[in-house]
Design a protein around this motif. Structure first.
Motif, short mmCIF file in Angstrom:
data_model
loop_
_atom_site.label_atom_id
_atom_site.label_comp_id
_atom_site.label_asym_id
_atom_site.label_seq_id
_atom_site.Cartn_x
_atom_site.Cartn_y
_atom_site.Cartn_z
N LEU A 128 34.11 28.98 29.93
CA LEU A 128 34.58 28.00 28.95
C LEU A 128 35.40 28.64 27.83
CD1 LEU A 128 34.05 24.97 28.95
CD2 LEU A 128 32.15 25.35 27.39
N PHE A 214 34.10 16.78 32.85
CA PHE A 214 33.94 16.17 31.53
C PHE A 214 34.17 17.16 30.40
CE2 PHE A 214 31.29 14.53 28.02
CZ PHE A 214 31.95 13.33 27.83
N ILE A 215 33.38 18.24 30.37
CA ILE A 215 33.36 19.11 29.19
C ILE A 215 34.73 19.74 28.91
CG2 ILE A 215 32.47 21.09 30.51
CD1 ILE A 215 30.82 21.84 28.01
N TYR A 219 37.43 19.07 25.45
CA TYR A 219 37.75 20.06 24.43
C TYR A 219 39.18 20.58 24.47
CZ TYR A 219 33.01 20.04 22.70
OH TYR A 219 31.83 19.66 22.13
N PRO A 230 37.98 10.98 31.24
CA PRO A 230 36.69 11.39 30.62
C PRO A 230 36.71 11.47 29.09
CG PRO A 230 37.05 12.62 32.62
CD PRO A 230 38.32 11.85 32.36
N LEU A 233 37.18 7.80 27.78
CA LEU A 233 36.01 6.93 27.79
C LEU A 233 35.04 7.31 26.67
CD1 LEU A 233 35.19 6.54 31.59
CD2 LEU A 233 36.54 5.05 30.11
N GLN A 237 33.93 4.32 23.46
CA GLN A 237 32.65 3.89 22.95
C GLN A 237 32.69 3.73 21.43
OE1 GLN A 237 28.94 5.03 25.29
NE2 GLN A 237 28.98 6.46 23.61
N ILE A 247 34.29 -1.90 26.68
CA ILE A 247 33.76 -0.60 27.10
C ILE A 247 33.47 -0.61 28.60
CG2 ILE A 247 31.94 1.10 26.74
CD1 ILE A 247 31.60 0.01 23.91
N MET A 248 32.83 -1.70 29.06
CA MET A 248 32.51 -1.79 30.49
C MET A 248 33.77 -1.90 31.34
SD MET A 248 29.31 -1.35 30.86
CE MET A 248 29.36 -0.25 29.46
N VAL B 128 30.28 11.73 34.94
CA VAL B 128 29.29 11.54 33.90
C VAL B 128 29.85 10.66 32.78
CG1 VAL B 128 29.79 13.58 32.47
CG2 VAL B 128 27.46 12.72 32.62
N ALA B 129 31.16 10.62 32.63
CA ALA B 129 31.75 9.78 31.59
C ALA B 129 31.42 8.31 31.85
CB ALA B 129 33.26 9.99 31.52
N LEU B 133 28.55 6.06 29.76
CA LEU B 133 28.98 4.80 29.15
C LEU B 133 28.09 3.64 29.61
CD1 LEU B 133 31.77 4.74 27.61
CD2 LEU B 133 32.68 3.63 29.64
N ARG B 136 24.35 4.01 28.43
CA ARG B 136 24.23 3.76 27.00
C ARG B 136 24.11 2.25 26.77
NH1 ARG B 136 25.69 6.63 21.72
NH2 ARG B 136 24.93 4.90 20.46
N PHE B 236 25.12 18.45 29.98
CA PHE B 236 25.97 18.33 28.81
C PHE B 236 26.34 16.86 28.55
CE2 PHE B 236 30.29 17.85 27.15
CZ PHE B 236 30.16 18.50 25.93
N GLY B 237 26.99 16.26 29.52
CA GLY B 237 27.57 14.93 29.33
C GLY B 237 26.56 13.85 28.96
N PHE B 240 25.61 14.32 25.36
CA PHE B 240 26.81 14.14 24.54
C PHE B 240 27.13 12.65 24.38
CE2 PHE B 240 31.40 13.91 23.88
CZ PHE B 240 31.64 14.94 22.98
N LEU B 241 27.01 11.90 25.48
CA LEU B 241 27.43 10.51 25.46
C LEU B 241 26.33 9.53 25.10
CD1 LEU B 241 29.58 10.60 28.68
CD2 LEU B 241 30.45 9.96 26.43
N GLN B 244 23.69 11.64 21.96
CA GLN B 244 24.41 12.47 20.98
C GLN B 244 23.47 13.47 20.31
OE1 GLN B 244 25.92 9.00 19.32
NE2 GLN B 244 27.77 9.04 20.56
N LEU B 255 24.29 23.93 26.25
CA LEU B 255 25.73 23.84 26.54
C LEU B 255 26.45 23.05 25.45
CD1 LEU B 255 27.58 24.92 28.57
CD2 LEU B 255 27.19 22.96 30.03
N MET B 256 25.81 22.05 24.90
CA MET B 256 26.40 21.30 23.79
C MET B 256 26.62 22.20 22.59
SD MET B 256 24.58 17.59 23.49
CE MET B 256 25.42 16.80 22.12
N ALA B 259 29.48 24.69 23.26
CA ALA B 259 30.79 24.04 23.13
C ALA B 259 31.11 23.75 21.66
CB ALA B 259 30.81 22.75 23.95
N GLU B 260 30.13 23.30 20.90
CA GLU B 260 30.37 23.01 19.48
C GLU B 260 30.72 24.28 18.71
OE1 GLU B 260 27.12 20.99 17.57
OE2 GLU B 260 27.24 19.29 18.97
#
Lengths: 280, 298
Positions: A128, A214-215, A219, A230, A233, A237, A247-248, B128-129, B133, B136, B236-237, B240-241, B244, B255-256, B259-260
């Motif tokens: 990363l 995603f990750i 970034y 990704p 989305l 939210q 959102i959906m 995962v996005a 969503l 949530r 992670f995802g 994150f989503l 939070q 991993l969060m 990354a931060e």
């Protein structure tokens, strides 16, 4: 384990379990679709209803407008573009390299293959930070290049194709070599046509991996115009905190290519996953 | 000893041929896999602030900081390692057991088997996005479908233990199909004669499961177990989503934090050190796995 194995689980229990499980897997997706076709008011009206009252596609309008603050259509096109470009890059480079590793003799062949397979065991998060710096140096931050290229040095792709090429009989080349063909011709005319199912599997897997990553895109992409789905989305939210249908709708749009590809290439994906999984 | 084909191949192609086939791949592999694998270690030995002009060498300081209580990063880091560890601990058992039950169910012969196999696998192809969503929304305390069916007002994403239950539950829903598929492939590789022989010997269904199915699945179990641990440690995802990291930092995974620290605050030396500590921890867990499974063999 055959059809006779009905005693510990009666036929009725068995089918009841199947249907229950199917509902567990399908209901969330149907709820996403149903909500995307509701009005904001209807999405929160008690009691909740599976059928939109009234049925409306209003939630999709701001998402499909390119100039809006949440241009989901643009992110969708960006995603399709990057995933396609990445898959083509993965497949073309892996297929060439795997051919050399499986069918050609050269010094260092084993060491090189060992090195490539060895990197499969490095956890991806170790890449990363250094890859972020490399992408910065290349001037690719906030551009789609950052999402297309770095993941294309796929050790999995080479491993996957090499395993397949190794199963092909040697006689294929011998005959062609005696006829005066060189290795480029053998590769193109003999090996590739025989490899279509494997190549299709790798293409689908590479596309989905990139499409769903995603990750990394979260970034390396910052401006909404350059987002893929990704990161898009993820901010959707925040942009529509209480507008659940919007959102959906974003979720529905993002799911369409993955689901379509899956339905279309289901047999390949499932077989590719279970086979590569066991050998990995 | 050279075969006919190899002799011929020397005649028909130059020495450079293999390298030409390899060149495009090696360019990508070298730049984005091999080089970064080494560069990460180098970064972790510097005070590598992306925004500053100088990156002084600090030796192992980024590592020792993580292990000194009260230092800038150690509290957050170990909290995040704990979150990752807890998620792994909670998610691995259901992700190893439930897919096995599903695979046993799907291993019977019945019409529409491949349809059900596909349905159970379908969530896995979503990213995962989308999954984040969607869950949530499903877990929303007021208008979510889950609380609606339970007739409850459970704070699924903002309180413990609910946040963990949510994260584990959605992950099982999302990835169950993958493990089930691996099991299914393994089940189909167990020779049918073994079951026939067991039946002749008067073994009951549960004895057949214990003495034929489980031993036959052993390599597959090891694979599923190891891969599931690695995936859970990479979580992670979902956090994150969906949560939070809430409540507090309870569900902020390692991993969060990496990354931060590295990609938002640009303190890349610390972040690189954190990722190596996490990687070493994972290596330890994997080594332990293999040892456990091997010991049972002898």
């Amino acid at each position: 384990m055959s059809a006779t194995a009905t005693r510990p689980l009666s036929r009725i229990t068995f089918y009841a379990l199947l249907v229950l499980l199917t509902w567990v897997f399908v209901a969330p997706l149907l709820w996403m679709l149903s909500t995307s076709l509701k009005t904001d008011f209807d999405a929160t009206r008690q009691p909740l209803s599976w059928l939109p009252r009234p049925f409306t596609t209003q939630a999709y309008v701001p998402l499909l407008t390119l100039g809006s603050e949440t241009p989901v259509l643009r992110w969708f096109l960006n995603s399709i573009f990057t995933a396609t470009a990445n898959a083509l890059l993965v497949v073309s480079t892996s297929v060439l390299a795997a051919y050399a590793l499986a069918r050609l003799e050269f010094p260092g062949r084993r060491v090189l293959f060992g090195l490539i397979v060895g990197t499969l065991f490095i956890p991806t998060f170790l890449f990363l930070i250094p890859n972020f710096l490399i992408v910065t140096r290349l001037g690719w931050l906030d551009s789609l290049w950052a999402v297309i290229v770095p993941g294309a040095g796929s050790a999995f792709g080479v491993f996957f194709m090499r395993q397949f090429f190794s199963t092909l009989p040697r006689e294929l080349e011998e005959a062609a070599l005696l006829d005066g063909a060189n290795h480029w011709q053998i590769f193109y005319r003999v090996i590739l046509p025989l490899s279509r199912p494997s190549i299709a599997t790798l293409t689908v897997l590479a596309f989905l991996t990139n499409y769903n990553d995603f990750i990394w895109p979260v970034y390396v992409l910052f401006s909404p115009q350059s987002f893929t789905l990704p990161p898009g989305l993820a901010i959707l939210q925040g942009a529509y905190t209480t507008h659940y249908p919007a959102i959906m709708a974003g979720g529905v749009i993002a799911s369409i290519p993955a689901i379509l590809l899956f339905v279309f290439a289901q047999r390949y994906v499932i077989e590719g996953v279970s086979r590569s999984g066991l050998k990995g | 000893m050279k075969t006919k084909a190899q002799t011929a191949s020397i005649r028909h192609t130059g020495r450079a041929t293999p390298y030409l086939f390899l060149a495009p791949y090696l360019l990508l592999f070298g730049t984005f896999v091999l080089l970064p694998a080494l560069q990460g270690l180098w970064i972790s030995l510097h005070d590598w602030d992306f925004l500053l002009p100088r990156r002084p060498w600090v030796g192992l300081r980024n590592y020792t900081t993580l292990f000194s209580p009260g230092s800038r990063d150690s509290g957050d880091f170990w909290q995040s390692m704990k979150a990752t560890g807890l998620f792994t601990l909670f998610s691995v058992p259901p992700l190893v057991v439930v897919p096995l039950l599903v695979a046993l169910l799907l291993n019977r012969q019945f019409p529409g088997r491949s349809f059900f196999r596909a349905v159970y696998f379908a969530p896995y192809v979503l990213g995962v996005a989308v999954v984040g969503l969607l869950w949530r929304f499903l877990l929303d305390p007021n208008i979510g479908l889950i609380n609606h069916y339970l007739s409850a007002t459970i704070p699924w994403t903002t309180a413990l233990p609910w946040a963990w239950i949510s994260l584990v539950g959605m992950t099982v829903w999302w990835t169950l199909g993958f493990n089930a598929l691996i099991y299914l492939a393994g089940l189909q590789d167990i020779p049918r004669e073994l079951y026939e022989a067991a039946k002749v010997d008067g073994a009951t269904r549960s004895q057949q499961f214990l003495h034929v199915t489980l031993p036959g699945l052993k390599p597959v179990l090891l694979f599923v177990f190891t891969v599931t641990i690695l995936n859970s440690a990479n979580m992670f995802g979902q956090s994150f989503l969906v949560t939070q990291g809430a409540p507090g930092n309870e569900t902020r995974t390692a991993l969060m934090l990496i990354a931060e620290t590295g990609l938002r605050d640009f303190r890349m030396g610390s972040a690189a050190a954190m990722s190596y500590v996490l990687a070493l921890a994972l290596l330890g867990v994997s080594a332990l796995n293999f040892r456990l499974f091997r010991q049972e063999d002898s």
